[in-house]
Write a protein that holds these residues in place. Structure first.
Motif, PDB file in Angstrom:
ATOM      1  N   LEU A 174       0.816  -1.214   0.000  1.00 45.05           N
ATOM      2  CA  LEU A 174       0.000   0.000   0.000  1.00 45.05           C
ATOM      3  C   LEU A 174       0.852   1.268   0.000  1.00 45.05           C
ATOM      4  O   LEU A 174       0.426   2.306  -0.504  1.00 45.05           O
ATOM      5  CB  LEU A 174      -0.928   0.002   1.220  1.00 45.05           C
ATOM      6  CG  LEU A 174      -1.974   1.113   1.290  1.00 45.05           C
ATOM      7  CD1 LEU A 174      -3.000   0.957   0.183  1.00 45.05           C
ATOM      8  CD2 LEU A 174      -2.657   1.126   2.652  1.00 45.05           C
ATOM      9  N   THR A 198       6.551   2.000  -3.369  1.00 45.87           N
ATOM     10  CA  THR A 198       6.599   2.169  -4.817  1.00 45.87           C
ATOM     11  C   THR A 198       8.000   1.822  -5.287  1.00 45.87           C
ATOM     12  O   THR A 198       8.984   2.079  -4.572  1.00 45.87           O
ATOM     13  CB  THR A 198       6.264   3.616  -5.222  1.00 45.87           C
ATOM     14  OG1 THR A 198       7.172   4.505  -4.552  1.00 45.87           O
ATOM     15  CG2 THR A 198       4.846   3.967  -4.854  1.00 45.87           C
ATOM     16  N   GLY A 255       5.943   6.934   1.499  1.00 44.47           N
ATOM     17  CA  GLY A 255       4.683   6.226   1.281  1.00 44.47           C
ATOM     18  C   GLY A 255       3.836   6.189   2.541  1.00 44.47           C
ATOM     19  O   GLY A 255       2.609   6.361   2.488  1.00 44.47           O
ATOM     20  N   ARG A 257      -2.177  -5.472  -1.813  1.00 41.92           N
ATOM     21  CA  ARG A 257      -2.403  -4.369  -0.890  1.00 41.92           C
ATOM     22  C   ARG A 257      -3.520  -4.735   0.083  1.00 41.92           C
ATOM     23  O   ARG A 257      -4.527  -5.293  -0.324  1.00 41.92           O
ATOM     24  CB  ARG A 257      -2.814  -3.106  -1.650  1.00 41.92           C
ATOM     25  CG  ARG A 257      -1.739  -2.486  -2.531  1.00 41.92           C
ATOM     26  CD  ARG A 257      -2.309  -1.945  -3.822  1.00 41.92           C
ATOM     27  NE  ARG A 257      -2.746  -3.030  -4.694  1.00 41.92           N
ATOM     28  CZ  ARG A 257      -3.635  -2.893  -5.663  1.00 41.92           C
ATOM     29  NH1 ARG A 257      -4.209  -1.727  -5.872  1.00 41.92           N
ATOM     30  NH2 ARG A 257      -3.949  -3.922  -6.419  1.00 41.92           N
ATOM     31  N   ALA A 271      -1.935   3.549  -4.486  1.00 42.54           N
ATOM     32  CA  ALA A 271      -0.803   2.627  -4.541  1.00 42.54           C
ATOM     33  C   ALA A 271      -0.764   1.932  -5.898  1.00 42.54           C
ATOM     34  O   ALA A 271      -1.806   1.660  -6.504  1.00 42.54           O
ATOM     35  CB  ALA A 271      -0.934   1.582  -3.435  1.00 42.54           C
TER      36      ALA A 271
END
Length: 361
Positions: free
Chosen positions: A307, A310, A318, A352, A346
């Motif tokens: 989630l 990246t 994040g 996730r 995300a």
């Protein structure tokens, strides 16, 4: 959670029952029926060719690929090849080169499909329904028992690239006056991680609630070490909340720290990183438990790395993005788990999961 003896028949059980009612409960019966259909197709090719083209065989092959295991599927394809060759040799019909090529491609592709299903242990169409049934069982492990007024748990899980299975899952326990749950992230993603999560979720669902809370992560670690999977680790966050007082304890196994939204001050706090290695990495690990309190109006946010992570990005950024979205949506009571996941934006290349434990103000 109701016992299996009390639950209604699953999709898989209903499908099997229907096949048995039709007299098609065995692979032998299905094979006989489908080979018989190929005979009818051959008869149609000879007697009514304009109405029965050679491509009709492919319809029977497709049906067989969903109903038969590998060996019966080989027998069905062999029956088609023999009949096509006999029709051509006896001069009962002609086949263009394109027809031969199309049939060859179809047979090779469908046999490869059947071989793949065989390796997964799936038996025809009910096998596919078995996967659906298992996926439903994973979801059932995460069903939260009825909570007192003022308490709620909002969960959303999304697999990578919208696949059928996710390596992220939730397990819960039913204990009077206590909410106990664990959010687990199995290593990898896609089907491989989904297969491991199928096994692990069943084991952890049996442990949570039947063991003292402090023994849950060590027991999960021992179970995972015993599986000796090539990618045999998982991260987890284990949470218990006393529903009368709002006091909670949380322990991490290689997992990212929960986020606590304080309604009174509007402050969004990342809990201090607690020590504890991932599950399935070392023997006899030590998991340190942190504590806190959910006051009226507060929300505790559990999440997996997919989630907030990246490719090439900073993980802390994040988490900050998640905290900012939580402050905007949750502090104002304008949304839930689905809204928060959309707001974080995300990437879809990883599984996730997001769990909100909320106490009404």
């Amino acid at each position: 959670m109701p016992h299996d003896s009390a639950r209604s028949p699953s999709v898989l059980e209903q499908a099997r029952g229907q096949l048995h009612r039709w007299g098609l409960g065995s692979q032998r019966a299905l094979t006989v029926v489908l080979v018989g259909l190929t005979g009818l197709v051959t008869l149609g090719l000879v007697a009514a060719r304009p109405w029965v083209p050679p491509s009709t065989y492919i319809l029977v092959e497709l049906l067989g690929s969903f109903l038969l295991r590998l060996r019966p599927m080989i027998l069905l394809c062999a029956a088609i090849v023999v009949q096509v060759v006999m029709v051509a040799v006896l001069g009962l019909g002609e086949f263009t080169p394109g027809t031969w090529v199309l049939q060859g491609i179809a047979i090779v592709a469908l046999l490869a499909f059947a071989a793949h299903r065989e390796r997964l242990g799936l038996q025809g169409a009910p096998g596919e329904l078995m996967l659906v049934d298992l996926r439903d069982r994973i979801a059932a492990h995460g069903e939260v028992p009825p909570l007192p007024d003022g308490w709620s748990v909002d969960t959303t899980l999304r697999p990578a690239h919208a696949e059928a299975f996710s390596g992220d899952f939730v397990v819960t326990a039913n204990r009077p006056g206590l909410l106990e749950l664990a959010l687990v992230d199995v290593s990898g993603k896609g089907q491989a991680a989904g297969v491991r999560s199928l096994q692990l979720s069943g084991a952890l669902a049996g442990m949570i609630g039947s063991l003292p809370a402090r023994e849950f992560l060590p027991a999960a670690n021992a179970y995972l070490l015993g599986r000796r999977w090539p990618e045999g680790f998982a991260t987890a966050v284990h949470l218990t909340v006393h529903l009368e007082t709002g006091l909670y304890t949380v322990a991490l196994a290689g997992h990212l720290p929960p986020v606590h939204l304080h309604a009174g001050s509007g402050r969004v706090e990342r809990l201090p990183q607690l020590r504890g290695p991932a599950l399935g990495v070392i023997d006899d690990p030590e998991y340190v438990t942190g504590t806190g309190r959910l006051a009226p109006g507060d929300t505790l946010i559990l999440y997996t790395d997919g989630l907030v992570e990246t490719p090439g990005g900073d993980l802390d950024l994040g988490i900050d993005r998640l905290m900012g979205a939580a402050e905007e949506l949750l502090a104002t009571r304008r949304g839930g788990a689905e809204d928060l996941m959309r707001a974080v934006r995300a990437p879809e290349g990883d599984d996730r999961a997001l769990v909100l434990v909320r106490r009404a103000g």
